[in-house]
Scaffold this active site. Structure first.
Site, short mmCIF file in Angstrom:
data_model
loop_
_atom_site.label_atom_id
_atom_site.label_comp_id
_atom_site.label_asym_id
_atom_site.label_seq_id
_atom_site.Cartn_x
_atom_site.Cartn_y
_atom_site.Cartn_z
N GLU B 60 0.34 -1.60 -0.13
CA GLU B 60 0.08 -0.04 0.03
C GLU B 60 1.06 1.45 -0.31
O GLU B 60 0.63 2.12 -0.51
CB GLU B 60 -0.65 -0.35 1.26
N HIS B 129 -12.19 -4.24 8.40
CA HIS B 129 -12.31 -4.47 6.85
C HIS B 129 -13.28 -4.22 6.49
O HIS B 129 -14.68 -3.71 5.70
CB HIS B 129 -12.90 -6.17 5.35
#
Ligand code: TPP
Ligand code: MG
Lengths: 332, 330
Positions: B60, B129
Site C-alpha cells: 500500500e 475491513h
C-alpha cells in the site's frame, strides 16, 4: 561491463569545485546556525560529497531525484543556486520554498530535484513513481533515490525495490552507507554488512562503491544510468562513506569510537581527490587555489544576499495549501 | 434494460478520463485482468491496457507513493486502496507527502492524484475491513475528501476529482456498489460535479438530517417513516466533506431550525463533530434545539450481525433517535 568515463582536467577540476562548494556551503550554514540565523534542523552532508557529485555527474535534463533529511549536497550537485538555498534556510520569501520548507523539504522542481524529505525512506517511493512516469512516457529519463543505511530498514525501501525490479523501472537506488542511522551503528540496526546484498532479494543488480572516491562513483553511476536508460531496470548502489560530523548540528557524536573517526578523516573525499588532481592528473596548485577563492566568494555573496531578502508576508500562511481551494472553501 | 450502478459509475468515470488524457492511469492491487475485488475495474484492463493499468504487489505504501511520485512528474494517477482500513499502511505517503508537497515546496509542484478507498461495512466484514475513516483525512490540510452517495454523484465527482489539481481522497461505500437507485442505461453521461455543492435529497421543514454514503440511504428511509408520524425531515447530502458546502447547509438549517448529523463513523471525533461545531457557532441564531450527532458506537465494528447492527446506525435507529430528538426539541 564497467563503464569507463574519461574526464578532462577541466572536468575534474569542476568535480572538485562542486564537492568543495558543498563542503563550504555546509560549514558556513553551521556557523550561521550557531549565530542563531537559521532556525530548525540542519543535517550536514560533510564527508559524503563524492557520492552526490559522482551520481549527479551522470544525470541529464529531465532526470529526477529524491533526497533525504541530509539533502543540501544532492541539491547543490544537481546545480541548485546556493543563494536561494541560504535564503530558504533563513526562511525568506525568495528561498526555494518561499520559506515554507527549510532544510528538510527543500526542493528545486525545475532541476528535477524532488525534494529533501523529513521522513526517513519517504522519498524512495516518490522517486520510484517518477521512474514509472518516465517509463510510461518513454522519456529516456532516469530517477535517482538517495537514502541512508538506516532507511533500508523502512518498508518503503523494500516495497519500492520489489516493484522497480518487477517493472524494470529506470531508477538508481543510491544508499549512502555512512555506518550510522542517527546514533545507532549499522551493526546494531541490521544483520548485514553490505546493504547491496539486499538487491539479491529483488533479483536486482547490487553494487558496492567507495563513496569517498568521486570517479569510482561516476563509474558505477555511468553503468547504472546506461542500464536504466536502455530499459534494463534498476540498480542498488551502496556507497560506503562517513559523515564527519554528528547526525545534526548540535550532536557531538560521542557514540563513535575515535579510531573509526580517525580512519575516515584520513579518507576525506576532498583531500583524496585533491591529491589525485595535483599528482596523477597534473593540476597546478594555482588552479586549485582559484577554485577555493571562487567558492569562498560565491558563498559569502550568497549568504549576504540571503540575509537581505524579505520575510514571507503573514498572509501567505494559507497560500498554496491547495492549487484550487475553491475560493477558499477548502481552507475552512 | 440494465441499471447504471455505483460501480459502473466509477468504472465509467475512470475510463472516460483515461480516454481524454493518457496521463491518467490506475494503480492498485488486483485491479488488472481480474477486475478488482469489487469488480470496479472490470474491462478497464482490456480497454486501456497495461500503460494505464498498473496492477501492483500488495504494497500500500508503494501504491500511494508511486502515484504521488508520478503525479509530481505530471501524471494523473488514480490509486486504489482495496479497503480503506489498509490506507493505514500508506499514511505517510498520504499525510506527510501528498497532502503537503504543494505547500511545503512553496507551490513548486502539485500532486494531482486521486486515492479511491473502499469504506464502510460490507456486512460482517468485521473490524479490519469495515471502518469509516474519513474523519482522519478531513483533518489534514492539503487533502480534499469526497463521499458520494449515488451513482450519478460518484461519476460526476470522480471525473472532477481526476481533473482536479490537488490530492483527493475518494470514499466508495462497498454496500453501494450494487447501486440501488441508479437510472436505467448502460453508460450514463454525467458532467464533472463541482466540489462543495451539497444536494437536498428530500425536502422537509422540521429538521435537517445531514448524511452521506450508505447512511444517507438509511436517513432517507427513516425520513419516510417519520413523515407518516408528522415529522418533516429534510435530508441533505454534502457530497464533498472538504470543501464543505456551508452555505447550503446554513440555508437548510435556516428553514428547519434543527440539525441532526448521521454517519457510519463513530460519533467521537467523527466528521459530524466538525459539522456540529461549525453549525453551533455559525448558525446559532437559526437553531431552535441543540445539535444531534448520530454515528457508530465508539467501538470497533464487530463480526456478529446482531452486534454489527447494534454498533452501526440503521434506518430504525436513525428514526428512533430523530423521533426522541424531536420530542425533546419541541
Ligand atoms: C520515519 C522516520 N523515522 C525516524 C526519523 C528520525 N530520524 C531522522 S534521520 C534518522 C536517521 C537516518 O539514518 P540514515 O538513513 O542512515 O541516514 P543518515 O542520517 O545517516 O544520512 C532518523 C532516525 C525520521 N525523520 N523519520
Ligand atoms: Mg546513515
Amino acid at each position: 561491463m564497467t563503464a569507463t568515463v574519461t574526464k578532462t582536467l577541466d572536468e575534474r577540476l569542476e568535480l572538485f569545485r562542486q564537492m568543495l562548494l558543498i563542503r563550504r556551503f555546509e560549514e558556513k550554514a553551521s556557523r550561521l546556525r550557531a549565530k542563531g540565523l537559521i532556525p530548525g534542523f540542519l543535517h550536514p552532508y560533510i564527508g559524503q560529497e563524492a557520492v552526490a557529485v559522482g551520481i549527479c555527474d551522470q544525470l541529464r535534463d529531465g532526470d529526477a531525484l529524491t533526497s533525504t533529511h541530509r539533502g543540501h549536497g544532492h541539491m547543490i550537485a544537481r546545480g541548485a543556486d546556493p543563494k536561494r538555498m541560504y535564503a530558504e534556510l533563513y526562511a525568506r520569501e525568495t528561498g526555494y520554498n518561499r520559506g515554507k520548507g527549510g532544510s528538510l523539504h527543500m526542493m528545486d522542481a525545475d532541476r528535477g530535484f524532488l525534494g529533501a524529505n523529513g521522513i526517513v525512506g519517504g522519498g524512495i517511493p516518490l522517486a520510484t513513481g517518477a521512474a514509472l512516469q518516465m517509463l510510461r512516457g518513454r522519456t529516456g529519463g532516469v530517477a535517482v533515490s538517495f537514502f541512508g543505511d538506516g532507511a533500508t530498514n523502512e518498508g518503503t525501501f523494500h516495497e519500492s525495490l520489489n516493484i522497480a525490479s518487477l517493472w524494470k523501472l529506470p531508477i538508481l537506488y543510491v544508499c549512502e552507507n555512512n555506518l550510522y542511522g542517527e546514533f545507532t551503528r549499522q551493526d546494531k540496526h541490521q544483520s548485514i554488512k553490505d546493504v547491496a546484498d539486499r538487491a539479491a532479494a529483488y533479483a536486482m543488480k547490487g553494487v558496492i562503491v567507495d563513496g569517498n572516491d568521486v570517479e569510482a562513483v561516476i563509474a558505477v553511476a555511468a553503468e547504472a544510468t546506461a542500464r536504466a536508460r536502455a530499459g534494463e531496470g534498476p540498480t542498488l548502489i551502496e556507497a560506503k562513506t562517513y559523515r564527519h560530523r554528528g547526525h545534526f548540528e548540535g550532536d557531538m557524536a560521542r557514540y563513535r569510537p575515535q579510531e573509526e573517526v580517525d580512519f575516515w578523516m584520513k579518507r576525506d573525499p576532498l583531500d583524496l581527490y585533491e591529491a589525485r588532481l595535483t599528482g596523477e592528473f597534473g593540476a597546478d596548485a594555482d588552479a586549485i587555489q582559484a577554485i577555493r577563492d571562487a567558492v569562498e566568494q560565491q558563498l559569502d555573496a550568497a549568504a549576504e544576499w540571503a540575509g537581505e531578502q524579505p520575510h514571507p508576508d503573514p498572509s501567505e500562511s494559507t497560500e498554496d495549501v491547495y492549487v484550487d481551494s475553491y475560493e477558499g472553501a477548502a481552507l475552512r | 434494460m440494465t441499471t447504471f450502478t455505483y460501480a459502473d459509475a466509477i468504472r465509467q468515470a475512470i475510463s472516460e478520463e483515461m480516454d481524454a488524457n493518457s496521463d491518467v492511469f490506475m494503480i492498485g492491487e488486483d485491479i488488472g485482468e481480474s477486475g478488482g475485488v469489487f469488480g470496479v475495474s472490470k474491462t478497464l484492463w482490456e480497454k486501456h491496457g497495461h500503460h494505464q493499468m498498473w496492477d501492483t504487489p500488495i504494497s500500500e505504501t508503494a501504491v500511494v507513493g508511486l502515484a504521488v511520485g508520478a503525479a509530481m512528474m505530471g501524471a494523473r494517477p488514480v490509486a486504489e486502496i482495496m479497503f480503506s482500513d489498509f490506507s493505514m499502511l500508506a499514511m505517510d505517503q498520504i499525510v506527510n507527502q501528498a497532502a503537503k508537497l504543494h505547500y511545503m515546496t512553496g507551490g513548486q509542484l502539485s500532486v494531482p492524484l486521486v486515492i479511491r478507498m473502499v469504506t464502510g461495512t460490507g456486512g460482517s466484514t468485521a473490524a479490519q475491513h469495515s471502518q469509516s475513516l474519513e474523519g482522519m483525512f478531513t483533518g489534514v490540510p492539503g487533502l480534499k475528501v469526497l463521499a458520494p452517495s449515488t451513482p450519478e454523484d460518484a461519476k460526476g465527482l470522480l471525473r472532477a476529482a481526476i481533473q482536479d489539481p490537488d490530492p483527493v481522497i475518494f470514499f466508495e461505500h462497498k454496500l453501494l456498489y450494487g447501486g440501488r437507485g441508479g437510472p436505467a442505461g448502460d453508460v450514463v453521461p454525467v458532467d464533472p460535479i463541482r466540489f462543495g455543492v451539497g444536494r437536498i435529497h428530500r425536502e422537509g421543514t422540521d429538521v435537517t438530517i445531514v448524511s452521506y454514503l450508505r447512511t444517507l440511504h438509511h436517513a432517507l428511509a427513516a425520513a419516510e417513516e417519520l413523515a407518516e408520524e408528522g415529522i418533516s425531515a429534510e435530508v441533505w447530502d454534502p457530497r464533498t466533506l472538504v470543501p464543505f458546502d456551508r452555505a447550503g447547509l446554513a440555508a437548510s438549517i435556516k428553514k428547519t431550525g434543527r440539525l441532526v448529523i448521521a454517519h457510519e463513523a463513530p460519533v467521537r471525533g467523527g466528521f459530524g463533530a466538525e459539522i456540529a461545531a461549525w453549525a453551533a457557532s455559525e448558525c446559532f441564531g437559526d437553531l431552535t434545539a441543540p445539535v444531534l450527532r448520530i454515528g457508530a458506537q465508539n467501538a470497533p465494528i464487530p463480526y456478529a450481525p446482531i452486534l454489527e447492527n447494534t454498533v452501526l446506525p440503521t434506518q430504525a435507529s436513525i428514526a428512533n433517535d430523530v423521533r426522541a430528538f424531536m420530542k425533546r426539541a419541541r
